[in-house]
Enzyme design. Structure first.
Site, PDB file in Angstrom:
ATOM      1  CB  CYS A   1     -14.673  12.163  18.662  1.00  0.00           C
ATOM      2  SG  CYS A   1     -14.690  13.258  20.107  1.00  0.00           S
ATOM      3  CD  GLN A   2     -10.950   8.809  22.415  1.00  0.00           C
ATOM      4  OE1 GLN A   2     -11.748   8.445  21.561  1.00  0.00           O
ATOM      5  NE2 GLN A   2     -11.088   8.507  23.686  1.00  0.00           N
TER       6      GLN A   2
END
Length: 351
Positions: free
Chosen positions: A98-99
């Site tokens: 989920c960067q």
């Protein structure tokens, strides 16, 4: 105090041993594709609920842990939107990276090259499971609503209903307050799992038992300088209650950072003699609801990372039971399948 901890520890260990028994492999059992599978926490819950799982994970140690404990396939692969997966799966699950909305992310949503969601969405579009389920941090709903809406819109375009909730692992038998976002794409009739019928939440002391009162040979103690750092950290952050592991309550969220990072946020145990030590691998695993027979592979830091990144198996099983009930209902009542109405697609994000 010691006798109470030991008594309740047996109760907790008996509970997770009973809940997380692996079901005999049934070739007709529903098949689950487990993407970004890690060490198999999600899969363990699904296997214990009667599913067959096949994992896909890029880290070698995590793949080895998965295969060693679940006795099923876990392919070591860096997943991309074009990756070929097994055919015939009823369900796709996963915890995509989920960067894009993290503090250090580039804020480019589905166009971020490090983002796992294009890969997850591509798999859902190409393999069209009866249900898709992903897990992520709760901040996904608040730090970047537009990004989450992109994902929801994409799943709805594939003709799925999309629902989500923030679930706290402590409500499902896990001795840890861990809130995570779970999002489900389904064909109608989904019901979220009910909270475990426990009179009280399990505490860290009940989970760790005699381990919390001992200092095994491999123990790593906080040094004087680390104690001073922690003291300054807690003062600066206006911490009311020390960040030690309190045995009379559920643990705070277990993460890679607080399992093995030498920081003020570190989970640590204060022994009766006043010394403080870091948690062991087994202690971290118990707080995540892994049974003692589950053996992690790789270096100590690798094992800590596997534990911190995992979906707690007890919570995974609660979700898996709901998925099994949904599939059974879908099979027995195929005429009830409906297309998402237009007003459902025009979803309102009111947080």
């Amino acid at each position: 105090m010691t006798s109470k901890i030991l008594k309740n520890q047996l109760h907790y260990l008996d509970f997770i041993e009973q809940e997380l028994l692996l079901c005999p492999k049934q070739p007709t059992a529903p098949l689950v594709i487990d993407m970004f599978a890690g060490c198999g926490g999600f899969a363990l819950g699904f296997e214990a609920a009667g599913f067959r799982t096949i994992g896909y994970e890029m880290l070698a140690d995590a793949c080895t842990t998965y295969r060693h404990n679940l006795h099923t396939s876990c392919y070591q692969i860096t997943l991309t939107p074009a990756s070929d997966l097994v055919d015939g799966a009823d369900v796709i699950i996963g915890g995509p990276p989920c960067q894009p909305f993290s503090v250090g992310g580039n804020q480019r949503g589905l166009k971020d090259s490090r983002d796992g969601f294009p890969t997850f969405l591509s798999a859902v579009e190409r393999y069209r499971p009866k249900l898709a389920l992903f897990e992520n941090v709760r901040g996904m709903l608040f730090r970047n609503q537009a990004y989450f809406q992109e994902i929801v819109n994409a799943l709805q375009k594939f003709n799925y209903f999309v629902e989500w909730q923030i679930l706290n692992a402590v409500d499902y038998g896990v001795p840890q307050r861990r809130e995570r976002l779970f999002c489900v794409a389904h064909q109608g009739g989904w019901k979220w799992p009910k909270k475990t019928n426990l009179s009280l939440h399990y505490t860290a002391g009940e989970a760790l038992g005699e381990l919390a009162l001992s200092a095994p040979p491999e123990s790593k103690f906080l040094t004087i300088s680390m104690d001073e750092y922690v003291k300054k950290y807690e003062k600066a952050s206006q911490c009311i209650r020390p960040r030690d592991l309190h045995l009379d309550t559920p643990a705070r969220t277990v993460t890679c950072r607080n399992l093995c990072g030498a920081t003020g946020d570190m989970l640590r145990i204060r022994l009766p003699d006043g010394r403080r030590r870091r948690l062991t691998v087994r202690e971290g695993a118990r707080l995540q609801s892994f049974p003692d027979w589950f053996e992690f592979q790789g270096s100590e830091n690798s094992q800590f990372n596997q534990i911190g990144n995992a979906v707690p198996p007890l919570l995974a099983k609660a979700l898996a039971r709901s998925v099994m009930a949904y599939l059974n209902n879908l099979e027995n009542s195929p005429s009830e399948k409906v297309n998402p109405p237009a007003q459902y697609i025009q979803l309102s994000f009111d947080f």
